[in-house]
Design a protein around this motif. Structure first.
Motif, PDB file in Angstrom:
ATOM      1  N   PRO A  33       0.831  -1.205   0.000  1.00  0.00           N
ATOM      2  CA  PRO A  33       0.000   0.000   0.000  1.00  0.00           C
ATOM      3  C   PRO A  33       0.867   1.256   0.000  1.00  0.00           C
ATOM      4  CG  PRO A  33      -0.219  -1.190   2.090  1.00  0.00           C
ATOM      5  CD  PRO A  33       0.696  -1.981   1.221  1.00  0.00           C
ATOM      6  N   VAL A  34       0.378   2.300  -0.649  1.00  0.00           N
ATOM      7  CA  VAL A  34       1.088   3.577  -0.699  1.00  0.00           C
ATOM      8  C   VAL A  34       0.155   4.695  -0.271  1.00  0.00           C
ATOM      9  CG1 VAL A  34       2.667   2.854  -2.524  1.00  0.00           C
ATOM     10  CG2 VAL A  34       0.528   3.933  -3.148  1.00  0.00           C
ATOM     11  N   ASP A  35       0.747   5.797   0.178  1.00  0.00           N
ATOM     12  CA  ASP A  35      -0.037   6.991   0.460  1.00  0.00           C
ATOM     13  C   ASP A  35      -0.368   7.637  -0.872  1.00  0.00           C
ATOM     14  OD1 ASP A  35       0.122   6.686   3.241  1.00  0.00           O
ATOM     15  OD2 ASP A  35       2.056   7.720   3.315  1.00  0.00           O
ATOM     16  N   THR A  37      -1.021  10.243  -3.592  1.00  0.00           N
ATOM     17  CA  THR A  37      -0.588  11.623  -3.781  1.00  0.00           C
ATOM     18  C   THR A  37      -1.594  12.418  -4.607  1.00  0.00           C
ATOM     19  OG1 THR A  37       0.718  10.956  -5.700  1.00  0.00           O
ATOM     20  CG2 THR A  37       1.862  11.049  -3.572  1.00  0.00           C
ATOM     21  N   SER A  38      -2.537  11.711  -5.233  1.00  0.00           N
ATOM     22  CA  SER A  38      -3.609  12.352  -5.983  1.00  0.00           C
ATOM     23  C   SER A  38      -4.803  11.408  -6.011  1.00  0.00           C
ATOM     24  CB  SER A  38      -3.159  12.690  -7.411  1.00  0.00           C
ATOM     25  OG  SER A  38      -3.076  11.516  -8.189  1.00  0.00           O
ATOM     26  N   PRO A  39      -6.007  11.916  -6.275  1.00  0.00           N
ATOM     27  CA  PRO A  39      -7.184  11.042  -6.291  1.00  0.00           C
ATOM     28  C   PRO A  39      -7.079   9.897  -7.301  1.00  0.00           C
ATOM     29  CG  PRO A  39      -7.856  13.338  -6.306  1.00  0.00           C
ATOM     30  CD  PRO A  39      -6.367  13.320  -6.473  1.00  0.00           C
ATOM     31  N   LYS A  40      -6.363  10.099  -8.392  1.00  0.00           N
ATOM     32  CA  LYS A  40      -6.227   9.054  -9.411  1.00  0.00           C
ATOM     33  C   LYS A  40      -4.979   8.197  -9.212  1.00  0.00           C
ATOM     34  CE  LYS A  40      -8.855  11.398 -12.966  1.00  0.00           C
ATOM     35  NZ  LYS A  40      -8.922  11.799 -14.367  1.00  0.00           N
ATOM     36  N   GLY A  41      -4.182   8.504  -8.202  1.00  0.00           N
ATOM     37  CA  GLY A  41      -2.962   7.748  -7.940  1.00  0.00           C
ATOM     38  C   GLY A  41      -3.268   6.342  -7.468  1.00  0.00           C
ATOM     39  N   PRO A  42      -2.304   5.430  -7.614  1.00  0.00           N
ATOM     40  CA  PRO A  42      -2.533   4.033  -7.213  1.00  0.00           C
ATOM     41  C   PRO A  42      -2.635   3.875  -5.699  1.00  0.00           C
ATOM     42  CG  PRO A  42      -0.247   4.345  -7.819  1.00  0.00           C
ATOM     43  CD  PRO A  42      -0.952   5.631  -8.142  1.00  0.00           C
ATOM     44  N   ASP A  43      -3.311   2.817  -5.297  1.00  0.00           N
ATOM     45  CA  ASP A  43      -3.425   2.456  -3.884  1.00  0.00           C
ATOM     46  C   ASP A  43      -2.298   1.521  -3.462  1.00  0.00           C
ATOM     47  OD1 ASP A  43      -6.057   3.715  -3.148  1.00  0.00           O
ATOM     48  OD2 ASP A  43      -6.694   2.484  -4.846  1.00  0.00           O
ATOM     49  N   PHE A  44      -1.709   0.818  -4.434  1.00  0.00           N
ATOM     50  CA  PHE A  44      -0.623  -0.125  -4.189  1.00  0.00           C
ATOM     51  C   PHE A  44       0.432   0.027  -5.276  1.00  0.00           C
ATOM     52  CE2 PHE A  44      -4.255  -2.045  -2.173  1.00  0.00           C
ATOM     53  CZ  PHE A  44      -3.763  -2.710  -1.070  1.00  0.00           C
ATOM     54  N   ARG A  45       1.682  -0.287  -4.915  1.00  0.00           N
ATOM     55  CA  ARG A  45       2.752  -0.465  -5.886  1.00  0.00           C
ATOM     56  C   ARG A  45       3.091  -1.958  -5.866  1.00  0.00           C
ATOM     57  NH1 ARG A  45       3.169   3.882  -9.233  1.00  0.00           N
ATOM     58  NH2 ARG A  45       3.203   5.774  -8.025  1.00  0.00           N
ATOM     59  N   VAL A  46       3.464  -2.491  -7.016  1.00  0.00           N
ATOM     60  CA  VAL A  46       3.774  -3.916  -7.144  1.00  0.00           C
ATOM     61  C   VAL A  46       5.284  -4.063  -7.289  1.00  0.00           C
ATOM     62  CG1 VAL A  46       3.319  -6.034  -8.425  1.00  0.00           C
ATOM     63  CG2 VAL A  46       1.545  -4.266  -8.287  1.00  0.00           C
ATOM     64  N   TYR A  47       5.864  -4.918  -6.447  1.00  0.00           N
ATOM     65  CA  TYR A  47       7.318  -5.116  -6.422  1.00  0.00           C
ATOM     66  C   TYR A  47       7.679  -6.584  -6.533  1.00  0.00           C
ATOM     67  CZ  TYR A  47       7.710  -0.368  -4.533  1.00  0.00           C
ATOM     68  OH  TYR A  47       7.639   0.991  -4.347  1.00  0.00           O
ATOM     69  N   SER A  48       8.854  -6.816  -7.122  1.00  0.00           N
ATOM     70  CA  SER A  48       9.551  -8.091  -7.007  1.00  0.00           C
ATOM     71  C   SER A  48      10.909  -7.724  -6.418  1.00  0.00           C
ATOM     72  CB  SER A  48       9.707  -8.775  -8.363  1.00  0.00           C
ATOM     73  OG  SER A  48      10.430  -9.971  -8.187  1.00  0.00           O
ATOM     74  N   GLY A  49      11.121  -8.051  -5.171  1.00  0.00           N
ATOM     75  CA  GLY A  49      12.319  -7.579  -4.472  1.00  0.00           C
ATOM     76  C   GLY A  49      12.265  -6.064  -4.393  1.00  0.00           C
TER      77      GLY A  49
END
Length: 111
Positions: A33-35, A37-49
């Motif tokens: 989950p991420v904070d 930064t805008s109403p259209k910004g993502p709720d999550f970032r996807v990572y591998s490592g």
């Protein structure tokens, strides 16, 4: 529709699992989950490592079920991949289906 990944919902709000298709085999994937930064910004970032390769947005289906709309991208991809993280039979599953090209292409005068 193809299931290309399975995930576990963790107490800290992340999802962890893997993604596998004929050309993709990512064993350690985490939706963090991420904070916003805008109403259209993502709720999550996807990572591998440490490598970020996607983002996800919280959505609600027509059936009033929560899911994540996911976009994955990597320099090795010819184009970004869209998928959805949904619950199927109690399992968080990443599903993908080929986009309908007929809807995506504008009609031409010759068609």
């Amino acid at each position: 529709m193809a299931i290309i990944g399975t995930f576990t919902a963790n107490a800290n709000g992340t999802f962890s699992g893997s993604i596998r298709s004929l050309s993709l085999n990512v064993r350690t994937v985490q939706f963090r989950p991420v904070d916003k930064t805008s109403p259209k910004g993502p709720d999550f970032r996807v990572y591998s490592g440490a490598a970020e390769f996607g983002a996800a947005w919280k959505k609600v289906s027509r059936d009033n079920k929560d899911y994540l709309s996911v976009t994955l991208d990597d320099p090795s991809f010819t184009e970004e991949m869209n998928a959805a993280l949904v619950v199927i039979d109690g399992v968080h599953s990443l599903v993908w289906s080929r986009p309908d090209d007929k809807k995506a292409k504008p009609a031409t005068e010759t068609e």
